[in-house]
Scaffold this motif. Structure first.
Motif, PDB file in Angstrom:
ATOM      1  N   MET A   1       0.851  -1.176   0.000  1.00  0.00           N
ATOM      2  CA  MET A   1       0.000   0.000   0.000  1.00  0.00           C
ATOM      3  C   MET A   1       0.892   1.232   0.000  1.00  0.00           C
ATOM      4  SD  MET A   1      -2.793   1.241   2.800  1.00  0.00           S
ATOM      5  CE  MET A   1      -3.995   0.064   2.329  1.00  0.00           C
ATOM      6  N   LEU A  23       3.495   4.260  10.065  1.00  0.00           N
ATOM      7  CA  LEU A  23       2.866   4.167   8.745  1.00  0.00           C
ATOM      8  C   LEU A  23       3.843   4.544   7.639  1.00  0.00           C
ATOM      9  CD1 LEU A  23      -0.577   5.689   9.716  1.00  0.00           C
ATOM     10  CD2 LEU A  23      -0.212   3.355   8.867  1.00  0.00           C
ATOM     11  N   TRP A  27       5.048   2.087   4.601  1.00  0.00           N
ATOM     12  CA  TRP A  27       4.804   2.436   3.203  1.00  0.00           C
ATOM     13  C   TRP A  27       6.064   2.919   2.479  1.00  0.00           C
ATOM     14  CZ3 TRP A  27       0.179   5.964   4.820  1.00  0.00           C
ATOM     15  CH2 TRP A  27      -0.896   5.160   5.222  1.00  0.00           C
ATOM     16  N   THR A 175      -4.550   1.081   7.740  1.00  0.00           N
ATOM     17  CA  THR A 175      -4.332   0.494   6.411  1.00  0.00           C
ATOM     18  C   THR A 175      -5.598  -0.195   5.896  1.00  0.00           C
ATOM     19  OG1 THR A 175      -3.313  -1.482   7.396  1.00  0.00           O
ATOM     20  CG2 THR A 175      -1.835   0.280   6.674  1.00  0.00           C
TER      21      THR A 175
END
Length: 189
Positions: A1, A23, A27, A175
């Motif tokens: 993602m 996060l 990512w 997510t």
């Protein structure tokens, strides 16, 4: 993602920086903290705010134009142009006692004995904790009410999470939500 521009916000001590960094790492995108743009360097830190125009200009120069990023902190009242570039917002809350306990722990780690009685940062520490305790509303609407009104006025999806759970669960919640609800910039569902 990958490919999201995400603001993670909440009162001081809710864990917005911790979640934002997690996060961004997951990512493999840049993470920025609002405090790095808001405050001019000083010792002790957080004494002098950078002028709004300079804050926004730095953000626009360093990360806002990128395809993806995670920003943690509060921009309410001055950073609407930056927020408008985001795909979504995560708003963290936690009960006041837990939040202040986290802040006290963080302050000890950052400043050690300097925040104790007679320490060089004692007054700044005491003032900060008093300010932080004032987030939740009392008889007069405070920063929490202002945050709620600001969030309600955004033209972005907002996910509200109680941060009194492990960061791994928060990462999964974000997510899962993004994957099901929010398309990256230019591809909104």
């Amino acid at each position: 993602m990958r490919g999201y521009r995400l603001l993670v916000t909440g009162a001081s001590g809710t864990g917005s920086t911790t979640l934002g960094r997690s996060l961004a790492t997951l990512w493999a995108v840049p993470h920025a903290d609002v405090d790095d743009y808001l405050w001019l360097p000083s010792s002790p830190p957080y004494l002098h705010k950078r002028p709004v125009e300079e804050r926004v200009a730095l953000m626009n120069a360093l990360f806002v134009p990128r395809d993806a990023w995670v920003l943690s902190g509060s921009l309410r009242g001055w950073g609407d142009g930056v927020v408008a570039q985001a795909d979504a917002v995560v708003f963290l809350t936690v009960d006041a006692d837990t939040r202040v306990e986290r802040l006290l722990h963080r302050e000890v780690i950052r400043y050690g004995d300097t925040i104790g009685s007679g320490g060089t940062h004692e007054t700044a520490h005491r003032d900060f904790i008093e300010w932080a305790r004032g987030y939740e509303d009392t008889d007069v609407p405070g920063r929490r009410s202002k945050d709620e009104r600001w969030l309600a006025g955004l033209d972005l999806p907002v996910l509200r999470l109680d941060s009194d759970q492990p960061v791994e669960r928060l990462v999964t919640a974000v997510t899962d939500w993004l994957g099901g609800e929010v398309a990256p910039r230019g591809r909104r569902r």
